[in-house]
Design an enzyme around this catalytic site. Sequence first.
Site, mmCIF file in Angstrom:
data_model
loop_
_atom_site.group_PDB
_atom_site.id
_atom_site.type_symbol
_atom_site.label_atom_id
_atom_site.label_comp_id
_atom_site.label_asym_id
_atom_site.label_seq_id
_atom_site.Cartn_x
_atom_site.Cartn_y
_atom_site.Cartn_z
ATOM 1 N N ASP A 36 28.530 -27.512 -23.405
ATOM 2 C CA ASP A 36 27.824 -28.648 -22.813
ATOM 3 C C ASP A 36 28.727 -29.418 -21.863
ATOM 4 O OD1 ASP A 36 25.775 -27.893 -24.372
ATOM 5 O OD2 ASP A 36 25.666 -29.735 -25.571
ATOM 6 N N ASP A 40 27.914 -30.231 -18.135
ATOM 7 C CA ASP A 40 27.859 -31.612 -17.648
ATOM 8 C C ASP A 40 28.775 -31.822 -16.447
ATOM 9 O OD1 ASP A 40 26.070 -32.175 -19.600
ATOM 10 O OD2 ASP A 40 27.513 -33.115 -20.959
ATOM 11 N N SER A 85 -11.831 -20.981 -21.555
ATOM 12 C CA SER A 85 -11.328 -21.002 -22.930
ATOM 13 C C SER A 85 -11.654 -19.648 -23.549
ATOM 14 C CB SER A 85 -11.947 -22.149 -23.716
ATOM 15 O OG SER A 85 -13.339 -22.118 -23.569
ATOM 16 N N LEU A 86 -11.208 -19.433 -24.768
ATOM 17 C CA LEU A 86 -11.367 -18.116 -25.388
ATOM 18 C C LEU A 86 -12.376 -18.176 -26.515
ATOM 19 C CD1 LEU A 86 -7.637 -16.995 -25.653
ATOM 20 C CD2 LEU A 86 -9.338 -16.278 -23.964
ATOM 21 N N GLU A 116 -0.561 -12.238 -29.058
ATOM 22 C CA GLU A 116 0.408 -13.313 -28.819
ATOM 23 C C GLU A 116 0.061 -14.570 -29.607
ATOM 24 O OE1 GLU A 116 -0.125 -12.541 -24.559
ATOM 25 O OE2 GLU A 116 -0.967 -14.542 -24.372
ATOM 26 N N LYS A 118 -0.954 -18.139 -30.625
ATOM 27 C CA LYS A 118 -1.756 -19.144 -29.928
ATOM 28 C C LYS A 118 -1.104 -20.493 -30.207
ATOM 29 C CE LYS A 118 -6.533 -20.680 -29.502
ATOM 30 N NZ LYS A 118 -6.195 -22.096 -29.665
ATOM 31 N N ASP A 120 -0.431 -24.335 -30.250
ATOM 32 C CA ASP A 120 -1.299 -25.503 -30.327
ATOM 33 C C ASP A 120 -0.713 -26.591 -29.434
ATOM 34 O OD1 ASP A 120 -3.400 -26.983 -31.129
ATOM 35 O OD2 ASP A 120 -2.651 -27.386 -33.151
ATOM 36 N N ARG A 139 -5.462 -28.248 -17.662
ATOM 37 C CA ARG A 139 -6.687 -27.457 -17.708
ATOM 38 C C ARG A 139 -7.901 -28.306 -17.322
ATOM 39 N NH1 ARG A 139 -10.765 -26.519 -21.034
ATOM 40 N NH2 ARG A 139 -11.740 -24.471 -20.804
ATOM 41 N N TYR A 232 2.182 -17.611 -20.225
ATOM 42 C CA TYR A 232 1.581 -16.424 -20.827
ATOM 43 C C TYR A 232 0.703 -15.589 -19.905
ATOM 44 C CZ TYR A 232 -2.079 -19.894 -21.738
ATOM 45 O OH TYR A 232 -2.996 -20.898 -21.613
ATOM 46 N N LYS A 320 -8.219 -17.073 -35.140
ATOM 47 C CA LYS A 320 -7.593 -18.274 -35.692
ATOM 48 C C LYS A 320 -7.249 -18.059 -37.158
ATOM 49 C CE LYS A 320 -8.974 -21.967 -32.752
ATOM 50 N NZ LYS A 320 -9.219 -23.403 -32.874
ATOM 51 N N CYS A 414 -12.723 -60.005 -45.149
ATOM 52 C CA CYS A 414 -11.600 -59.304 -45.759
ATOM 53 C C CYS A 414 -11.952 -58.976 -47.210
ATOM 54 C CB CYS A 414 -10.361 -60.194 -45.707
ATOM 55 S SG CYS A 414 -9.005 -59.566 -46.719
ATOM 56 N N CYS A 417 -9.461 -61.451 -49.501
ATOM 57 C CA CYS A 417 -9.509 -62.917 -49.515
ATOM 58 C C CYS A 417 -10.830 -63.468 -48.984
ATOM 59 C CB CYS A 417 -8.345 -63.493 -48.718
ATOM 60 S SG CYS A 417 -8.515 -63.264 -46.945
ATOM 61 N N CYS A 432 -7.685 -59.131 -40.897
ATOM 62 C CA CYS A 432 -7.902 -60.352 -41.658
ATOM 63 C C CYS A 432 -6.975 -61.400 -41.041
ATOM 64 C CB CYS A 432 -7.559 -60.132 -43.129
ATOM 65 S SG CYS A 432 -7.365 -61.678 -44.034
ATOM 66 N N CYS A 437 -3.474 -64.410 -46.926
ATOM 67 C CA CYS A 437 -4.278 -63.400 -47.620
ATOM 68 C C CYS A 437 -3.404 -62.688 -48.656
ATOM 69 C CB CYS A 437 -4.809 -62.414 -46.603
ATOM 70 S SG CYS A 437 -5.564 -60.950 -47.333
HETATM 71 ZN ZN LIG Z 1 -7.543 -61.229 -46.291
#
Ligand SMILES: [Zn+2]
Length: 678
Positions: A36, A40, A85-86, A116, A118, A120, A139, A232, A320, A414, A417, A432, A437
């Site tokens: 590093d 740098d 989409s798939l 491959e 998928k 998220d 997208r 991909y 999935k 609330c 109270c 509240c 309270c």
């Molecule tokens: Zn309260």
Amino acid sequence: MKGPADALVTRAEHLRRTIRKHEHLYYVLLEPEISDQKFDALDRELRDLEAAHPELITHDSPTQRVGGGPLTEFPPVAHAAPMLSLDNTYSEDEVRDFEARVRRQLGETPLSYVAEPKIDGLSLSVTYENAILTRAVTRGDGKIGDDVTVNARTIRSLPLALASSRPGLKVPSLIEVRGEVYLPRSVFARANDERTRNGEEPFVNARNAASGAMKQLDPRQVAERGLELFLYSVARSSEPEARSHSDALRLIGDLGLRTNPEIKACASIEEALAHCAALRLKRDALDYDIDGVVIKVDSLSLQRELGATSKFPRWAIAYKFPAERAATRLVNIDVQVGRTGKLTPVAHLEPVFVAGTTVSRATLHNAEEIARKDIRVGDTVVVERGGDVIPKIVEVALGLRPPSAKPFMMPAACPVCLTHVAAMDDEVDLRCPNASCPAQIEERIKHFARRQAMDIEGLGDKLVALLVSDGTLRNIADLYTLEVDVLAQLERMGEKSAANLVASIEKSRGAGLQRLLFGLGIRFVGERAAELLSRRFGSIDALSQATAEEIDAVPEIGQAVVASVREWFTASQNQDLIDHLKRAGLQLKTLSAGPAQPRTLEGLQFVLTGVLPSMDRNEAKRLIEGRGGRVTSAVSSKTSYIVAGDDAGSKLEKARTLGIKVLDEAGLVGLLGENPRA
Ligand SMILES: [Zn+2]
């Protein structure tokens, strides 16, 4: 004729090329070749050169990832080819049906697939013209997305310029590639740690955090988030198209773009399904969330022949993973009151086993969400535990709804109270407004007693509830009036535990300003902010009188903290509280640090893992922080050292892949200087 100016141009070009090469090794291939420090030094030299000769700066220079100020909006851009989409399924049989449909359409043709993971995350289209990154678009609705080029440029694994590493392969004059932006799990965990420490709401999951980051209008904030991406597919190219999807992936990689190492070419659908099963087992070991596997017909000419329906391509399917979900009954919706008065509805469920644990509560966020999902008490609901921190209700089985079930309404008062509720600043949540309270007092006292705050032992939740409900505790200062005799009379509270509790409360008087500030539960003032404010102002009176400008001038303290601190100290009941605490004899000044220790570890980040032979983790943390170092929980490229004891697990492996230095206890002691515990 060549002059000194040419020499500078050549040097700048050389530096850019070298830095790009090492960025590629570090961020794309994960195989750094230089330290590093060396990296740098190169970066510094280029920055200095560009600062002295701004005419040398090019748009694709590695120093120009974060450029310009905040935007006001992202211009909409139409996709050259729609981002479809798939089609997806949760069943192996339907994957085989998919192959049967493909076979019916194509007849007797040899077929192979690519499987491959998928990821998220957030889909992104990236265009390079003459090897330079010119545009990145989300997208959106598949036809029109947002131009987020300035944000995409901050992603270190996305090269600003393409370079071919395959002999004979030219970089196409135009190429559009597509991929998925995501937040690594390790980074997500660290970000949530930090948010919790700062008293902010944690992110629900890594995907939300990633998509929230890409929507930031200020690219500097995006750069800080630590996003990554995998590419991909090739959407279009000026060069003759590759023959197969696997060839296209190889091309992407050879141009310096990052592809996922878990992608596999499969000779049959059975082999693809076997890869799905393997990835499912491997899922938890990956540093990114995946929710399934995409299976694609490999041949691009066959893909064209198969074409697309109005929604999905016919040559691909997303298989999935069977979701980690379970059905159960919603017994009730409780409304909880937090220490700031915020009302949060919480689902109380019949206990059900999901993804390895028993779940009996689920978050409902707010009334809007309950209405949107039409969740009613008595419903049979589907609970999901995914990458999210807390389980959530994803679906209501309407067919099983009892006829008597009524829509849920947030209470007008609330629940504790009975004060009429008010809207919060965000206008979605309710609160509240009664500062006295009992529910809020209870939560404030529990927070005050936490280990990280005043560290009061023996003050359990039930005891707090009891003492608040009988009026003994009306605020945190009342803790200091508790007497052993009175406490000992309480149910299940002997003389000894009463004495211990009072002793622990006594001891907390000396906890000092930093712990007290955190313990007061001021919105947005987490442990870190408390530390910074305590160090800067030294006493509660000084902080109480500080102007917004003075607080704002403290490095690392943001606008939200400034506003919240000012608001807190302006409220008369809080001024009264401080007076009470003064009278109770609390230490309201910053503790002196003892003999000053050299801040030799300033700017260094440490991760502790495993069991050290003679120090416990808190002690190691205290020693490191005492010398100005920072201790974080997740390993990242910013980690300077990992301190590993016995049974160090995945963090150590990750540190090794990132080339981070590893210390044992002796190594740490050496770094701290001689006999640090003296
Ligand atoms: Zn309260």
